[in-house]
Design a protein around this motif. Sequence first.
Motif, mmCIF file in Angstrom:
data_model
loop_
_atom_site.group_PDB
_atom_site.id
_atom_site.type_symbol
_atom_site.label_atom_id
_atom_site.label_comp_id
_atom_site.label_asym_id
_atom_site.label_seq_id
_atom_site.Cartn_x
_atom_site.Cartn_y
_atom_site.Cartn_z
ATOM 1 N N GLN A 56 0.842 -1.199 0.000
ATOM 2 C CA GLN A 56 0.000 0.000 0.000
ATOM 3 C C GLN A 56 0.881 1.254 0.000
ATOM 4 O OE1 GLN A 56 -3.454 -0.180 -0.032
ATOM 5 N NE2 GLN A 56 -3.094 -2.371 -0.255
ATOM 6 N N TYR A 57 2.076 1.085 0.602
ATOM 7 C CA TYR A 57 3.031 2.181 0.749
ATOM 8 C C TYR A 57 4.407 1.704 0.310
ATOM 9 C CZ TYR A 57 -0.597 4.199 3.685
ATOM 10 O OH TYR A 57 -1.785 4.692 4.138
ATOM 11 N N LEU A 58 5.167 2.626 -0.194
ATOM 12 C CA LEU A 58 6.556 2.357 -0.550
ATOM 13 C C LEU A 58 7.421 3.111 0.447
ATOM 14 C CD1 LEU A 58 8.918 1.518 -2.411
ATOM 15 C CD2 LEU A 58 8.407 3.546 -3.781
ATOM 16 N N THR A 59 8.322 2.400 1.101
ATOM 17 C CA THR A 59 9.262 3.030 2.022
ATOM 18 C C THR A 59 10.657 2.893 1.441
ATOM 19 O OG1 THR A 59 7.845 2.493 3.900
ATOM 20 C CG2 THR A 59 10.129 3.048 4.392
ATOM 21 N N ILE A 60 11.306 4.033 1.224
ATOM 22 C CA ILE A 60 12.649 4.024 0.632
ATOM 23 C C ILE A 60 13.542 5.031 1.341
ATOM 24 C CG2 ILE A 60 11.783 3.407 -1.663
ATOM 25 C CD1 ILE A 60 12.622 6.315 -2.467
ATOM 26 N N LYS A 61 14.821 4.865 1.116
ATOM 27 C CA LYS A 61 15.809 5.872 1.500
ATOM 28 C C LYS A 61 16.257 6.512 0.189
ATOM 29 C CE LYS A 61 19.732 6.326 4.540
ATOM 30 N NZ LYS A 61 20.719 5.584 5.345
ATOM 31 N N GLU A 62 15.958 7.797 0.034
ATOM 32 C CA GLU A 62 16.268 8.472 -1.221
ATOM 33 C C GLU A 62 17.770 8.521 -1.458
ATOM 34 O OE1 GLU A 62 14.200 12.226 -0.654
ATOM 35 O OE2 GLU A 62 12.639 11.517 -2.018
ATOM 36 N N LYS A 63 18.146 8.222 -2.677
ATOM 37 C CA LYS A 63 19.564 8.173 -3.039
ATOM 38 C C LYS A 63 20.230 9.542 -2.902
ATOM 39 C CE LYS A 63 22.615 6.616 -6.734
ATOM 40 N NZ LYS A 63 22.681 6.035 -8.070
ATOM 41 N N LYS A 64 19.564 10.596 -3.367
ATOM 42 C CA LYS A 64 20.170 11.924 -3.364
ATOM 43 C C LYS A 64 20.293 12.503 -1.960
ATOM 44 C CE LYS A 64 19.837 16.585 -5.198
ATOM 45 N NZ LYS A 64 19.103 17.492 -6.072
ATOM 46 N N THR A 65 19.221 12.408 -1.175
ATOM 47 C CA THR A 65 19.199 13.059 0.133
ATOM 48 C C THR A 65 19.562 12.121 1.285
ATOM 49 O OG1 THR A 65 16.860 12.539 0.498
ATOM 50 C CG2 THR A 65 17.371 14.629 -0.636
ATOM 51 N N MET A 66 19.519 10.816 1.007
ATOM 52 C CA MET A 66 19.748 9.792 2.032
ATOM 53 C C MET A 66 18.709 9.854 3.158
ATOM 54 S SD MET A 66 22.041 8.096 0.637
ATOM 55 C CE MET A 66 22.398 6.887 1.875
ATOM 56 N N LYS A 67 17.565 10.469 2.869
ATOM 57 C CA LYS A 67 16.489 10.566 3.844
ATOM 58 C C LYS A 67 15.461 9.480 3.566
ATOM 59 C CE LYS A 67 16.917 15.465 4.751
ATOM 60 N NZ LYS A 67 16.261 16.766 4.775
ATOM 61 N N GLY A 68 14.900 8.935 4.637
ATOM 62 C CA GLY A 68 13.835 7.958 4.504
ATOM 63 C C GLY A 68 12.540 8.639 4.123
ATOM 64 N N ARG A 69 11.734 7.925 3.375
ATOM 65 C CA ARG A 69 10.465 8.487 2.898
ATOM 66 C C ARG A 69 9.458 7.363 2.709
ATOM 67 N NH1 ARG A 69 9.857 11.443 -2.768
ATOM 68 N NH2 ARG A 69 7.657 11.798 -2.559
ATOM 69 N N THR A 70 8.229 7.602 3.111
ATOM 70 C CA THR A 70 7.145 6.654 2.886
ATOM 71 C C THR A 70 6.129 7.325 1.975
ATOM 72 O OG1 THR A 70 7.491 5.593 5.018
ATOM 73 C CG2 THR A 70 5.346 5.260 3.978
ATOM 74 N N ILE A 71 5.757 6.610 0.922
ATOM 75 C CA ILE A 71 4.875 7.159 -0.108
ATOM 76 C C ILE A 71 3.685 6.230 -0.282
ATOM 77 C CG2 ILE A 71 4.732 7.807 -2.546
ATOM 78 C CD1 ILE A 71 7.929 7.784 -2.348
ATOM 79 N N ALA A 72 2.490 6.787 -0.218
ATOM 80 C CA ALA A 72 1.287 6.008 -0.523
ATOM 81 C C ALA A 72 1.276 5.701 -2.012
ATOM 82 C CB ALA A 72 0.037 6.796 -0.132
ATOM 83 N N LEU A 73 0.957 4.467 -2.349
ATOM 84 C CA LEU A 73 0.877 4.095 -3.760
ATOM 85 C C LEU A 73 -0.536 4.357 -4.274
ATOM 86 C CD1 LEU A 73 2.991 0.817 -3.777
ATOM 87 C CD2 LEU A 73 3.653 3.080 -4.606
ATOM 88 N N HIS A 74 -0.617 5.133 -5.318
ATOM 89 C CA HIS A 74 -1.886 5.488 -5.948
ATOM 90 C C HIS A 74 -2.590 4.215 -6.429
ATOM 91 C CE1 HIS A 74 -4.603 7.206 -8.946
ATOM 92 N NE2 HIS A 74 -4.460 8.349 -8.295
ATOM 93 N N PRO A 75 -3.922 4.174 -6.378
ATOM 94 C CA PRO A 75 -4.648 2.984 -6.838
ATOM 95 C C PRO A 75 -4.303 2.550 -8.265
ATOM 96 C CG PRO A 75 -6.138 4.448 -5.676
ATOM 97 C CD PRO A 75 -4.819 5.176 -5.795
ATOM 98 N N ILE A 76 -4.065 3.497 -9.159
ATOM 99 C CA ILE A 76 -3.688 3.145 -10.537
ATOM 100 C C ILE A 76 -2.344 2.417 -10.535
ATOM 101 C CG2 ILE A 76 -2.925 4.097 -12.769
ATOM 102 C CD1 ILE A 76 -5.107 6.269 -12.380
ATOM 103 N N VAL A 77 -1.403 2.911 -9.767
ATOM 104 C CA VAL A 77 -0.078 2.285 -9.683
ATOM 105 C C VAL A 77 -0.212 0.882 -9.092
ATOM 106 C CG1 VAL A 77 2.206 2.418 -8.604
ATOM 107 C CG2 VAL A 77 1.153 4.484 -9.564
ATOM 108 N N LYS A 78 -0.982 0.739 -8.027
ATOM 109 C CA LYS A 78 -1.162 -0.584 -7.404
ATOM 110 C C LYS A 78 -1.778 -1.574 -8.394
ATOM 111 C CE LYS A 78 -3.387 0.731 -3.720
ATOM 112 N NZ LYS A 78 -4.026 0.847 -2.407
#
Length: 182
Positions: A56-78
């Motif tokens: 439902q969500y994507l949790t990543i550590k951004e390559k550029k900023t090295m900050k963690g981020r959680t993103i809701a996945l849009h229904p179309i993407v899912k």
Amino acid sequence: MNFVQPIRDPEIIQDIERFLKEKQVRDYIMFILGIYTALRISDILRLRVKDLRGKQYLTIKEKKTMKGRTIALHPIVKRELKKYLTDKPDNEYVIKSRVGKNRPITRERAYAILREAAEEFGLDAIGTHTLRKTFGYHLYKKTMDVALLQSIFNHADPSYTLRYIGITQDSMNDAIIKLKYF
């Protein structure tokens, strides 16, 4: 480096989606991941099947900023990922290259894919960052919430966010066109 623009016209976005889906579903998936998550291409290309399958969500550590981020996945993407990821092994790259055993496409290949679509629909100033800017442009137009976008993009200043997504340029163009002296 050239300054790229968002894709402002929703119909052209749909046309590009159809074009990419007919050519290569992988490229369509890359496109929708970009316009619905605001991820940089460097982060999209690092995604593996296990990062997205059934989520439902994507949790990543951004390559550029090295900050963690959680993103809701849009229904179309899912929905599209559910079809696309079927029968793919967990460790496979989502945007997998046809060259090598299990490698993502390069940034240069991603750029070439987007440039081909841009040429097909007569767009200029398009690059890999266009996907992220398209997300921002349309979210801003729907919400008018620059603070939200500033937070999503991790920008320090709202004026930078507006310039980044092309709103400042749109406003200047509109003001010039509407100028009347009498």
